[in-house]
Design a protein around this motif. Sequence first.
Motif, short mmCIF file in Angstrom:
data_model
loop_
_atom_site.label_atom_id
_atom_site.label_comp_id
_atom_site.label_asym_id
_atom_site.label_seq_id
_atom_site.Cartn_x
_atom_site.Cartn_y
_atom_site.Cartn_z
N UNK A 1 2.99 -9.70 5.56
CA UNK A 1 4.40 -9.61 5.92
C UNK A 1 5.26 -10.66 5.22
N UNK A 2 4.64 -11.49 4.38
CA UNK A 2 5.38 -12.59 3.76
C UNK A 2 6.21 -12.16 2.58
N UNK A 3 6.06 -10.94 2.06
CA UNK A 3 6.82 -10.52 0.90
C UNK A 3 6.74 -9.00 0.75
N UNK A 4 7.44 -8.47 -0.24
CA UNK A 4 7.42 -7.02 -0.44
C UNK A 4 6.04 -6.53 -0.85
N UNK A 5 5.67 -5.35 -0.38
CA UNK A 5 4.37 -4.79 -0.76
C UNK A 5 4.54 -3.60 -1.70
N UNK A 6 5.76 -3.41 -2.15
CA UNK A 6 6.05 -2.43 -3.19
C UNK A 6 7.41 -2.79 -3.77
N UNK A 7 7.71 -2.34 -4.99
CA UNK A 7 9.00 -2.68 -5.60
C UNK A 7 10.18 -2.22 -4.75
N UNK A 8 11.26 -2.96 -4.86
CA UNK A 8 12.45 -2.63 -4.08
C UNK A 8 13.04 -1.29 -4.46
N UNK A 9 12.73 -0.81 -5.67
CA UNK A 9 13.26 0.48 -6.12
C UNK A 9 12.53 1.67 -5.50
N UNK A 10 11.38 1.42 -4.87
CA UNK A 10 10.62 2.50 -4.27
C UNK A 10 11.23 2.89 -2.93
N UNK A 11 11.25 4.19 -2.62
CA UNK A 11 11.83 4.63 -1.34
C UNK A 11 10.97 4.18 -0.17
N UNK A 12 11.62 3.90 0.96
CA UNK A 12 10.91 3.46 2.16
C UNK A 12 11.20 4.36 3.36
N UNK A 13 11.94 5.41 3.15
CA UNK A 13 12.31 6.32 4.24
C UNK A 13 11.67 7.68 3.99
N UNK A 14 11.19 8.28 5.05
CA UNK A 14 10.61 9.61 4.94
C UNK A 14 9.16 9.56 4.51
N UNK A 15 8.72 10.58 3.81
CA UNK A 15 7.33 10.67 3.36
C UNK A 15 7.30 10.85 1.85
N UNK A 16 6.11 10.65 1.33
CA UNK A 16 5.90 10.86 -0.11
C UNK A 16 4.60 11.63 -0.30
N UNK A 17 4.55 12.36 -1.35
CA UNK A 17 3.32 13.10 -1.70
C UNK A 17 2.51 12.23 -2.65
N UNK A 18 1.25 11.99 -2.29
CA UNK A 18 0.37 11.14 -3.09
C UNK A 18 -0.93 11.86 -3.35
N UNK A 19 -1.74 11.28 -4.20
CA UNK A 19 -3.06 11.83 -4.52
C UNK A 19 -4.14 11.04 -3.80
N UNK A 20 -5.11 11.74 -3.28
CA UNK A 20 -6.34 11.13 -2.77
C UNK A 20 -7.49 11.69 -3.60
N UNK A 21 -8.54 10.91 -3.71
CA UNK A 21 -9.64 11.31 -4.58
C UNK A 21 -10.90 11.52 -3.73
#
Length: 259
Positions: A111-131
């Motif tokens: 919780x001490x800092x961002x865990x993804x770039x500020x340009x990445x969306x943080x609302x809603x869902x995203x489609x990702x790949x799992x292997x």
Amino acid sequence: MTDGIPDGEAMRDALRRMAGTAADTARPPDLGDLSHRARRRRVRSVAAAGLVAAAMVAVPVGVGVTAAPTREPRLAAPAPTAPAAQAPVPSPSGPADVPPTATASARTTETGGPIQPATEPTIGTRQVKLFLLREQAGQRCPQIVAVTREVPARSVAREALRALLDGPTPADRAAGLTSAFDGDAHRFRYLKLDGTNARADFTDLDGILAPDDSCEKTKLLEPMRRTLEQFGWITQARFSVRGDQRAFYVGILHDQVPD
């Protein structure tokens, strides 16, 4: 004088002389002399009285000093010790976006800092790949196959890894896909980002693979590495068990810790 006896006239002369002497002797004393003598007597009396009083005072003091009993020193009773302040009992629940098994240091890092770039969306869902894995006829190790999932956009890389650890869905299994993971998200502790490097840590990975399974990298390492490195801001994914990378790479993969 007749026949050795003084005559009357001579006798009278002698008597007058004796009377004069007696008169002189009986003369009243001088008043100044008497006053002087009286003052000397008073001075001597006062001095004597002072000596007597001093002696009377000195004797009781001396007697008191020698007769006073020696008292033992009295020690003060120890002050009551205040009860030690009881340390606050930590809350069993951590931050909402940190697994309950994460340590305090992991929470701070997480919780001490961002865990993804500020340009990445943080609302809603995203489609990702799992292997996932598909067995191949005649091949010792399975094939790695990508599938898609919808995960929360907030902390998307971490959510994708958790989804992988949950294992295949019934639809995946129906399509012949498997995984070394099945309901193992509880083993995940934290995802630590350092620039473009990521490290995922686990409580343990015991029992994930059979002791004689020799496809550790295909079944464990590659699905997790590819799931994390699909994001453009992660160039290298590393793994550890309770903060120890050797426990993962040497203890589980029977390899060496990468440089």
